[in-house]
Design a protein around this motif. Structure first.
Motif, PDB file in Angstrom:
ATOM      1  N   GLN A  41      58.530  35.411  52.632  1.00 32.03           N
ATOM      2  CA  GLN A  41      58.139  34.130  52.037  1.00 32.03           C
ATOM      3  C   GLN A  41      57.630  34.372  50.625  1.00 32.03           C
ATOM      4  OE1 GLN A  41      55.739  31.102  54.222  1.00 32.03           O
ATOM      5  NE2 GLN A  41      54.251  31.367  52.570  1.00 32.03           N
TER       6      GLN A  41
ATOM      7  N   SER B  42      55.568  32.798  47.818  1.00 38.13           N
ATOM      8  CA  SER B  42      54.598  31.734  47.573  1.00 38.13           C
ATOM      9  C   SER B  42      54.431  31.504  46.072  1.00 38.13           C
ATOM     10  CB  SER B  42      53.243  32.083  48.202  1.00 38.13           C
ATOM     11  OG  SER B  42      53.360  32.205  49.610  1.00 38.13           O
TER      12      SER B  42
ATOM     13  N   ARG C  98      57.948  31.100  40.306  1.00 44.28           N
ATOM     14  CA  ARG C  98      58.301  31.161  41.729  1.00 44.28           C
ATOM     15  C   ARG C  98      59.791  30.918  41.928  1.00 44.28           C
ATOM     16  NH1 ARG C  98      56.999  25.944  44.708  1.00 44.28           N
ATOM     17  NH2 ARG C  98      58.861  25.469  43.472  1.00 44.28           N
TER      18      ARG C  98
ATOM     19  N   ARG D 252      60.882  29.587  51.309  1.00 47.41           N
ATOM     20  CA  ARG D 252      59.840  28.982  50.490  1.00 47.41           C
ATOM     21  C   ARG D 252      58.596  28.728  51.334  1.00 47.41           C
ATOM     22  NH1 ARG D 252      61.938  26.387  45.785  1.00 47.41           N
ATOM     23  NH2 ARG D 252      64.202  26.613  45.630  1.00 47.41           N
ATOM     24  N   GLU D 253      57.469  28.600  50.678  1.00 44.29           N
ATOM     25  CA  GLU D 253      56.218  28.394  51.396  1.00 44.29           C
ATOM     26  C   GLU D 253      56.174  27.048  52.106  1.00 44.29           C
ATOM     27  OE1 GLU D 253      53.083  28.423  48.489  1.00 44.29           O
ATOM     28  OE2 GLU D 253      54.397  27.514  47.001  1.00 44.29           O
TER      29      GLU D 253
ATOM     30  N   GLU E 111      54.914  38.227  53.232  1.00 44.55           N
ATOM     31  CA  GLU E 111      54.685  37.147  52.276  1.00 44.55           C
ATOM     32  C   GLU E 111      54.336  37.753  50.921  1.00 44.55           C
ATOM     33  OE1 GLU E 111      51.644  33.396  51.366  1.00 44.55           O
ATOM     34  OE2 GLU E 111      51.516  34.505  53.269  1.00 44.55           O
TER      35      GLU E 111
ATOM     36  N   ARG F 285      52.467  37.119  47.750  1.00 44.55           N
ATOM     37  CA  ARG F 285      51.456  36.317  47.075  1.00 44.55           C
ATOM     38  C   ARG F 285      51.159  36.947  45.724  1.00 44.55           C
ATOM     39  NH1 ARG F 285      46.924  35.584  51.886  1.00 44.55           N
ATOM     40  NH2 ARG F 285      48.351  34.785  53.515  1.00 44.55           N
TER      41      ARG F 285
END
Length: 209
Positions: free
Chosen positions: A57, A59, A98, A116-117, A126, A128
């Motif tokens: 993912q 973010s 992003r 996608r988040e 994930e 971040r």
């Protein structure tokens, strides 16, 4: 005489209100040209290895107060913060970055599932990050696009950080005009994306976390 004055008073008030309606007492908002990042130049590389069975993912990076806006920031050599007059981004810098990162992972293709988040799924990993810099700086009287991103690769199931790294890009611009600056931002974000993708894929290729 008093009757004559009283008859004119409503007429004077009506004329005054009409005059106020004809013009605005608020200053007009200056128009600005809206810019997006240029289309990515990243292409799908030829990989000999198999795809990675993790889901990732991506973010939206966190940004400071200035980076959450739409204005193009420039820092002069005396550390004075300015913005480019009459120009702005179509989206905040964290959102644009992003989307560029997502483009990079899709083009790379080694991670099987990139999400996608907002999709509400439970990924294996994930990405971040904190966007620390996304601006133009003047160095030796030349404009340089500077991007700095602090990235963390997180394992949500284990609730721990798998790896962390700071990415820094400084790309000299070909000129000082806004279109030249925007083109340089495109080059810098592509370079940053390539480095982030390579690092993330290398970490994801390790043992399942």
């Amino acid at each position: 005489m008093k009757r004559i004055l009283s008859n004119w008073r409503p007429l004077a008030i009506a004329c005054a209100l009409s005059a106020l309606g004809a013009c605005s007492i608020l200053p007009e908002t200056p128009s600005r040209d809206n810019y997006r990042l240029p289309p990515t130049t990243l292409i799908a590389p030829q990989h000999s290895g198999a795809s990675i069975g993790h889901s990732l993912q991506v973010s939206t990076p966190h940004g400071g107060r200035m980076l959450e806006g739409l204005r193009m920031m420039v820092i002069r050599q005396d550390n004075q913060l300015n913005v480019y007059k009459g120009a702005q981004w179509i989206d905040p810098a964290p959102v644009m970055l992003r989307d560029r990162l997502l483009d990079g992972f899709y083009a790379d293709g080694r991670i099987r599932s990139v999400i996608r988040e907002a999709e509400g799924l439970s990924p294996d990993l994930e990405l971040r990050s904190d966007l620390r810099q996304f601006q133009v700086e003047y160095r030796e009287n030349r404009p340089v696009v500077v991007i700095q991103l602090d990235a963390d690769l997180i394992s949500p199931s284990a609730r721990r950080t798998v790896a962390s790294r700071r990415f820094s890009i400084a790309q000299p611009a070909a000129g000082e005009q806004v279109p030249e600056i925007v083109q340089t931002f495109g080059m810098a974000t592509d370079q940053l994306t390539q480095e982030v993708v390579q690092w993330s894929v290398g970490q994801a290729a390790g043992p399942r976390r």
